[in-house]
Design an enzyme around this catalytic site. Sequence first.
Site, mmCIF file in Angstrom:
data_model
loop_
_atom_site.group_PDB
_atom_site.id
_atom_site.type_symbol
_atom_site.label_atom_id
_atom_site.label_comp_id
_atom_site.label_asym_id
_atom_site.label_seq_id
_atom_site.Cartn_x
_atom_site.Cartn_y
_atom_site.Cartn_z
ATOM 1 N N TRP A 1 4.727 10.563 15.907
ATOM 2 C CA TRP A 1 4.936 9.219 16.459
ATOM 3 C C TRP A 1 5.967 8.478 15.619
ATOM 4 O O TRP A 1 5.870 8.467 14.386
ATOM 5 C CB TRP A 1 3.631 8.418 16.485
ATOM 6 C CG TRP A 1 3.882 6.979 16.854
ATOM 7 C CD1 TRP A 1 4.143 6.490 18.106
ATOM 8 C CD2 TRP A 1 3.924 5.862 15.965
ATOM 9 N NE1 TRP A 1 4.351 5.140 18.044
ATOM 10 C CE2 TRP A 1 4.221 4.717 16.738
ATOM 11 C CE3 TRP A 1 3.757 5.714 14.580
ATOM 12 C CZ2 TRP A 1 4.336 3.440 16.191
ATOM 13 C CZ3 TRP A 1 3.876 4.442 14.022
ATOM 14 C CH2 TRP A 1 4.159 3.324 14.823
ATOM 15 N N GLU B 1 3.620 11.413 20.770
ATOM 16 C CA GLU B 1 2.908 10.170 21.090
ATOM 17 C C GLU B 1 3.863 9.038 21.465
ATOM 18 O O GLU B 1 4.856 8.789 20.785
ATOM 19 C CB GLU B 1 2.059 9.740 19.895
ATOM 20 C CG GLU B 1 1.245 8.476 20.148
ATOM 21 C CD GLU B 1 0.386 8.094 18.960
ATOM 22 O OE1 GLU B 1 -0.536 7.283 19.137
ATOM 23 O OE2 GLU B 1 0.640 8.608 17.847
ATOM 24 N N LYS C 1 4.348 4.792 22.848
ATOM 25 C CA LYS C 1 3.786 3.469 22.594
ATOM 26 C C LYS C 1 4.530 2.445 23.436
ATOM 27 O O LYS C 1 5.696 2.652 23.791
ATOM 28 C CB LYS C 1 3.899 3.125 21.100
ATOM 29 C CG LYS C 1 3.064 1.918 20.676
ATOM 30 C CD LYS C 1 3.043 1.775 19.168
ATOM 31 C CE LYS C 1 2.103 0.646 18.741
ATOM 32 N NZ LYS C 1 1.989 0.536 17.268
ATOM 33 N N ASP D 1 -2.808 7.807 23.410
ATOM 34 C CA ASP D 1 -3.523 6.871 22.548
ATOM 35 C C ASP D 1 -4.031 5.726 23.407
ATOM 36 O O ASP D 1 -3.265 5.106 24.149
ATOM 37 C CB ASP D 1 -2.591 6.348 21.454
ATOM 38 C CG ASP D 1 -3.306 5.474 20.434
ATOM 39 O OD1 ASP D 1 -3.854 4.427 20.831
ATOM 40 O OD2 ASP D 1 -3.310 5.821 19.243
ATOM 41 N N HIS E 1 -2.008 2.377 23.430
ATOM 42 C CA HIS E 1 -0.552 2.405 23.489
ATOM 43 C C HIS E 1 0.027 2.152 24.876
ATOM 44 O O HIS E 1 1.160 2.552 25.153
ATOM 45 C CB HIS E 1 -0.037 3.738 22.948
ATOM 46 C CG HIS E 1 -0.064 3.815 21.461
ATOM 47 N ND1 HIS E 1 0.696 4.715 20.742
ATOM 48 C CD2 HIS E 1 -0.739 3.089 20.541
ATOM 49 C CE1 HIS E 1 0.479 4.537 19.446
ATOM 50 N NE2 HIS E 1 -0.402 3.570 19.305
ATOM 51 N N HIS F 1 -6.079 10.153 21.195
ATOM 52 C CA HIS F 1 -6.369 9.235 20.102
ATOM 53 C C HIS F 1 -7.262 8.122 20.633
ATOM 54 O O HIS F 1 -6.844 7.343 21.505
ATOM 55 C CB HIS F 1 -5.077 8.648 19.527
ATOM 56 C CG HIS F 1 -4.427 9.518 18.514
ATOM 57 N ND1 HIS F 1 -3.451 9.077 17.642
ATOM 58 C CD2 HIS F 1 -4.624 10.830 18.191
ATOM 59 C CE1 HIS F 1 -3.074 10.050 16.857
ATOM 60 N NE2 HIS F 1 -3.767 11.136 17.175
ATOM 61 N N ASP G 1 -2.149 -2.921 21.055
ATOM 62 C CA ASP G 1 -2.568 -1.829 20.180
ATOM 63 C C ASP G 1 -3.131 -2.377 18.869
ATOM 64 O O ASP G 1 -2.535 -2.242 17.809
ATOM 65 C CB ASP G 1 -1.374 -0.913 19.900
ATOM 66 C CG ASP G 1 -1.740 0.290 19.045
ATOM 67 O OD1 ASP G 1 -2.853 0.814 19.213
ATOM 68 O OD2 ASP G 1 -0.916 0.692 18.213
ATOM 69 N N ASP H 1 -6.046 -1.612 17.455
ATOM 70 C CA ASP H 1 -6.795 -0.601 16.695
ATOM 71 C C ASP H 1 -8.161 -1.080 16.231
ATOM 72 O O ASP H 1 -8.537 -0.918 15.072
ATOM 73 C CB ASP H 1 -5.971 -0.115 15.500
ATOM 74 C CG ASP H 1 -4.755 0.687 15.934
ATOM 75 O OD1 ASP H 1 -4.939 1.731 16.561
ATOM 76 O OD2 ASP H 1 -3.624 0.258 15.650
ATOM 77 N N ASP I 1 -8.499 6.746 15.841
ATOM 78 C CA ASP I 1 -7.337 6.062 15.261
ATOM 79 C C ASP I 1 -7.554 4.557 15.327
ATOM 80 O O ASP I 1 -7.150 3.895 16.276
ATOM 81 C CB ASP I 1 -6.064 6.463 16.014
ATOM 82 C CG ASP I 1 -4.811 5.866 15.379
ATOM 83 O OD1 ASP I 1 -4.929 5.229 14.328
ATOM 84 O OD2 ASP I 1 -3.721 6.042 15.957
#
Length: 421
Positions: free
Chosen positions: A184, A225, A227, A261, A264, A288, A296, A298, A328
């Site tokens: 990424w 990956e 985003k 992800d 993302h 992820h 994003d 997290d 993640d």
Amino acid sequence: MYDLKKGYETAKAFYAQYGIDVDRAIEIADKIPISMHCWQGDDVAGLEKKEDSSLTGGIQSTGNYPGKARNAEELRADIEEAMKYIPGVLKLNLHASYQEADTFVDRNEIEPKHFEKWVNWAVEKGIGLDFNPTYFSHPKGENGTLSCADEEIRKFWIEHGIRCRKIGQYFYEKTGKPCVINHWTPDGDKEIPIDTIGPRKRLKDSYDQIFEATKDVTGVIDGIESKVFGIGLESYTVGSHEFCMGYVMKANQDHIIMTLDTGHYHPTEVVSAKLASIYTFSDHVLLHVSRPVRWDSDHVVSFDDETKAIMEELVRLDKLQDTYIATDFFDGSINRIVAWVTGIRNTRKAILAALLQPVEKMKELEAANDVSARLAYKEEFRAAPFALVWDYYCSQQNKGAGLEWLDAVKKYEAKVLADRK
């Protein structure tokens, strides 16, 4: 605590009436590896010998809860503490910035020996290691990495990617378990650039060079990956979903797969809706698991509708075993071990819940165009006695049923974390 065995037998009887084998579901869920991300334990700080360890490239960890791991020994000790309360097969996911060298070693010079302590630890624990090139938190990343217009800078990051794949093979050879590497890059622009294709052509060429230079590497799977954006890079992301999906499909190599992800994408997009399309063309996906709050961000994985929907879709597609699952998230505002345990338990919990669905029956109803009954079945299982199965499973694995683990983590905090300044 209530009678776990009695509760489990009651739940088994409920599921049995719909033809669901609870014991088999537990067996499958227990063996699905979840790759535990190391960076929750120190807020993505890493272990490199460097003066500037600030986060860049759209990475941000919030909070300053006491007890953050300050070195590799403390980080491994905290990981071990969290593992005590997480059932099922685990791997550990490392970023390249978690190298252990006595002196400064730049990222284009890292070697397997700089991760020897991690490997020895993993072998001792009987777990596999996954890996990530670290294309952020570095002075040479301010104007892009693999897509940088400065060829010397781009060459630096290409070499970093090459070395990471070789380290991944080292992990595989030492642990005996495949190493999944996630690629990424945070490359992008705060405003919309005039030349939007040039950076993407350079990114494609960089990936091509990395994989060509390491074509003899074995035991490594590579996720690409995408985003939507990063902080300070809101308007343009080089490695967009369309770019990454195009690269994976065009590469047409078994070891190059798509990374999805959960944080993302745009707020109205969900990964659960993308899986069937990707699996139409690919045999594997790297997942992820995180929890976005509008972007994003997290957050710690929750046992929420989307996490459950993702695992349900994987079961319905019969692709659970073909999906590499990794967590993640990084929350520095709460006890970091509680964050690990809660998030990874919820990930495993969603897997087990998905396996306790009457999938074949619902497919039969759908094939018969009985969508009314299909809906009835789906809604009925929202209130199924799943918690009784989960508690029993955790108890049998000696990982703590319910919140039994929380007091132990609090004691660890008072005894160990409180002394860290």
